[in-house]
Write a protein that holds these residues in place. Structure first.
Motif, PDB file in Angstrom:
ATOM      1  N   SER A 111       0.824  -1.208   0.000  1.00 50.18           N
ATOM      2  CA  SER A 111       0.000   0.000   0.000  1.00 50.18           C
ATOM      3  C   SER A 111       0.856   1.254   0.000  1.00 50.18           C
ATOM      4  N   LEU A 112       1.882   1.281   0.822  1.00 48.38           N
ATOM      5  CA  LEU A 112       2.745   2.448   0.892  1.00 48.38           C
ATOM      6  C   LEU A 112       3.452   2.688  -0.437  1.00 48.38           C
ATOM      7  N   ALA A 113       3.969   1.634  -1.050  1.00 51.60           N
ATOM      8  CA  ALA A 113       4.704   1.780  -2.305  1.00 51.60           C
ATOM      9  C   ALA A 113       3.805   2.310  -3.415  1.00 51.60           C
ATOM     10  N   ASN A 114       2.584   1.823  -3.483  1.00 56.63           N
ATOM     11  CA  ASN A 114       1.665   2.306  -4.511  1.00 56.63           C
ATOM     12  C   ASN A 114       1.350   3.785  -4.338  1.00 56.63           C
ATOM     13  N   ALA A 115       1.147   4.224  -3.117  1.00 56.67           N
ATOM     14  CA  ALA A 115       0.887   5.645  -2.871  1.00 56.67           C
ATOM     15  C   ALA A 115       2.068   6.495  -3.317  1.00 56.67           C
ATOM     16  N   VAL A 116       3.286   6.075  -2.962  1.00 56.28           N
ATOM     17  CA  VAL A 116       4.474   6.851  -3.299  1.00 56.28           C
ATOM     18  C   VAL A 116       4.661   6.959  -4.807  1.00 56.28           C
ATOM     19  N   PHE A 117       4.524   5.841  -5.514  1.00 58.93           N
ATOM     20  CA  PHE A 117       4.771   5.887  -6.957  1.00 58.93           C
ATOM     21  C   PHE A 117       3.631   6.569  -7.713  1.00 58.93           C
ATOM     22  N   MET A 118       2.410   6.449  -7.224  1.00 56.16           N
ATOM     23  CA  MET A 118       1.313   7.180  -7.872  1.00 56.16           C
ATOM     24  C   MET A 118       1.452   8.681  -7.640  1.00 56.16           C
ATOM     25  N   ASN A 119       1.963   9.069  -6.481  1.00 55.01           N
ATOM     26  CA  ASN A 119       2.290  10.483  -6.261  1.00 55.01           C
ATOM     27  C   ASN A 119       3.357  10.937  -7.266  1.00 55.01           C
ATOM     28  N   LEU A 145      -4.563  -0.152   4.344  1.00 51.40           N
ATOM     29  CA  LEU A 145      -5.302   0.699   3.418  1.00 51.40           C
ATOM     30  C   LEU A 145      -5.316   2.156   3.893  1.00 51.40           C
ATOM     31  N   SER A 146      -5.429   2.333   5.202  1.00 49.44           N
ATOM     32  CA  SER A 146      -5.403   3.702   5.724  1.00 49.44           C
ATOM     33  C   SER A 146      -4.035   4.347   5.479  1.00 49.44           C
ATOM     34  N   THR A 147      -2.973   3.532   5.487  1.00 49.26           N
ATOM     35  CA  THR A 147      -1.639   4.038   5.169  1.00 49.26           C
ATOM     36  C   THR A 147      -1.584   4.542   3.736  1.00 49.26           C
ATOM     37  N   TYR A 148      -2.180   3.780   2.839  1.00 49.14           N
ATOM     38  CA  TYR A 148      -2.235   4.188   1.434  1.00 49.14           C
ATOM     39  C   TYR A 148      -2.969   5.518   1.295  1.00 49.14           C
ATOM     40  N   ILE A 149      -4.145   5.617   1.913  1.00 52.10           N
ATOM     41  CA  ILE A 149      -4.958   6.833   1.790  1.00 52.10           C
ATOM     42  C   ILE A 149      -4.241   8.031   2.396  1.00 52.10           C
ATOM     43  N   LYS A 150      -3.656   7.842   3.555  1.00 49.31           N
ATOM     44  CA  LYS A 150      -2.970   8.938   4.245  1.00 49.31           C
ATOM     45  C   LYS A 150      -1.834   9.514   3.415  1.00 49.31           C
ATOM     46  N   HIS A 151      -1.131   8.678   2.660  1.00 47.58           N
ATOM     47  CA  HIS A 151       0.023   9.137   1.895  1.00 47.58           C
ATOM     48  C   HIS A 151      -0.332   9.572   0.471  1.00 47.58           C
ATOM     49  N   ALA A 152      -1.564   9.373   0.036  1.00 48.32           N
ATOM     50  CA  ALA A 152      -1.942   9.697  -1.341  1.00 48.32           C
ATOM     51  C   ALA A 152      -2.053  11.203  -1.546  1.00 48.32           C
ATOM     52  N   ALA A 153      -1.377  11.710  -2.562  1.00 53.62           N
ATOM     53  CA  ALA A 153      -1.442  13.136  -2.896  1.00 53.62           C
ATOM     54  C   ALA A 153      -2.487  13.379  -3.983  1.00 53.62           C
ATOM     55  N   TYR A 154      -3.634  12.743  -3.819  1.00 53.98           N
ATOM     56  CA  TYR A 154      -4.742  12.850  -4.771  1.00 53.98           C
ATOM     57  C   TYR A 154      -5.997  12.348  -4.061  1.00 53.98           C
TER      58      TYR A 154
END
Length: 366
Positions: A111-119, A145-154
């Motif tokens: 989840s964390l990796a997906n958020a970072v690369f999508m940012n 999942l909350s980790t993903y949402i928290k780090h998403a810049a979108y």
């Protein structure tokens, strides 16, 4: 007396000669350069103003779905995205969900990796897919999942999802339609301004017990959620509406038939491709397949009433693209991992994290 008569006669002759002498037109020589052409002025003054035709609005929708943590194409996807953005001044990059993998046990790092690369790639929004909610194999809650949402810049979207009973997701849920994008929050939909135009974007997802266990999260009817979204956007004057869906191609087609007012449905879940885009009535439906095999590009032209009057769709094979220099290190790390015998993407992410390089990626610059 004779002298007086003679003098008067001379005066009369001189006066008569003056009256008979050709006179100069007094309009000449005074402001010649500024004097308007009377004929031209008359025609200009009487000609009514011609109505100005409104310019059509062209928008490029760059889209992905069901990428499932496939990371080795990230640097190539970056090149394709930049190429499309340069060719189209008005663009959006959107995901139709299932960005995380099937490997539930590695959900936290995934989840964390997906958020970072999508940012890094500069996504403008995504809808939650069914696999974002996976539980099991040691994952007992939606903390990852909350980790993903928290780090998403979108913005994260879920118009038909109730998070109120989940302690990890409820803090991020707004249950609203916002008038602008809000990063790292779950909304039903939002308004994205592109150029001088406003686009209404909402998201709906689907739950099937055979493929995911959502825990304390519940889902409502997607058709009703879509009708409410369209009604909201139309009530505030938005006439260009995009639905991000993770319900499958069959349900997408049903949605297009049952909910008027949706211009484009960018879908996922079925792992199928649409080439050319499906057209159901006035609605276009697109998907890109699976595992980052293709990057989707849908070009649409709206008239002044917000109706699509022209469109074209492409699926760009990511394997054929050049490696983007800003993301080249990802490819190098993938090659290193392959040489070490790392054959799955979840372990590749662990390799990136252990190399201490995951957090070095900033937002992708257009």
């Amino acid at each position: 007396m004779q002298k007086i008569v003679t003098f008067l006669a001379v005066i009369m002759v001189a006066f008569t000669a003056f009256l008979m002498w050709p006179q100069k037109d007094q309009s000449e020589g005074i402001g010649d350069e500024e004097a308007p052409d009377r004929k031209e002025t008359a025609s200009t003054d009487t000609k009514p103003d011609e109505p100005v035709e409104p310019e059509p609005f062209e928008l490029a929708l760059i889209h992905t779905n069901d990428t499932h943590t496939v990371m080795d194409n990230i640097s190539r996807r970056a090149s394709l995205i930049e190429e499309i953005r340069r060719a189209n001044p008005h663009h959006l990059l959107l995901s139709a969900g299932d960005v995380t993998s099937w490997e539930i046990g590695r959900k936290a790092q995934d989840s964390l990796a997906n958020a970072v690369f999508m940012n890094h790639l500069g996504y403008d929004g995504m809808v939650l897919g069914n696999h974002e909610f996976d539980l099991g194999e040691g994952v007992v809650d939606h903390g990852p999942l909350s980790t993903y949402i928290k780090h998403a810049a979108y913005p994260i979207l879920g118009a038909n999802v109730d998070f109120s009973q989940d302690q990890f997701l409820e803090p991020y849920a707004d249950y609203s339609y916002t008038d602008e994008p809000v990063d790292g929050r779950i909304n039903k939909g939002y308004v994205q301004t592109v150029g001088d135009e406003q686009i209404g974007i909402f998201g709906i997802t689907h739950y099937k017990e055979v493929v995911t266990v959502p825990g304390d999260v519940s889902f409502s009817d997607y058709t009703e959620a879509a009708k409410q979204a369209v009604a909201h956007f139309e009530s505030i004057g938005i006439d260009k509406i995009v639905a991000l869906t993770h319900i499958g191609i069959g349900h997408d087609r049903t949605l297009a038939k049952e909910v008027p007012g949706i211009d484009v449905i960018i879908g996922g879940h079925s792992h199928v491709t649409t080439a050319p885009p499906n057209q159901i009535g006035d609605t276009l439906v697109v998907q890109t397949g699976e595992y980052d095999t293709y990057l989707g590009e849908l070009n649409v032209v709206f008239d002044e009433a917000g109706k699509i009057v022209n469109h074209s769709g492409k699926l760009h094979p990511t394997k054929n693209a050049e490696i983007h220099p800003h993301t080249a290190r990802v490819q190098e790390l993938f090659d290193e991992a392959t040489a070490l015998g790392i054959v799955n993407y979840e372990d590749f992410i662990r390799h990136i994290i252990e190399a201490g390089e995951l957090d070095t990626y900033e937002a992708f610059i257009e």
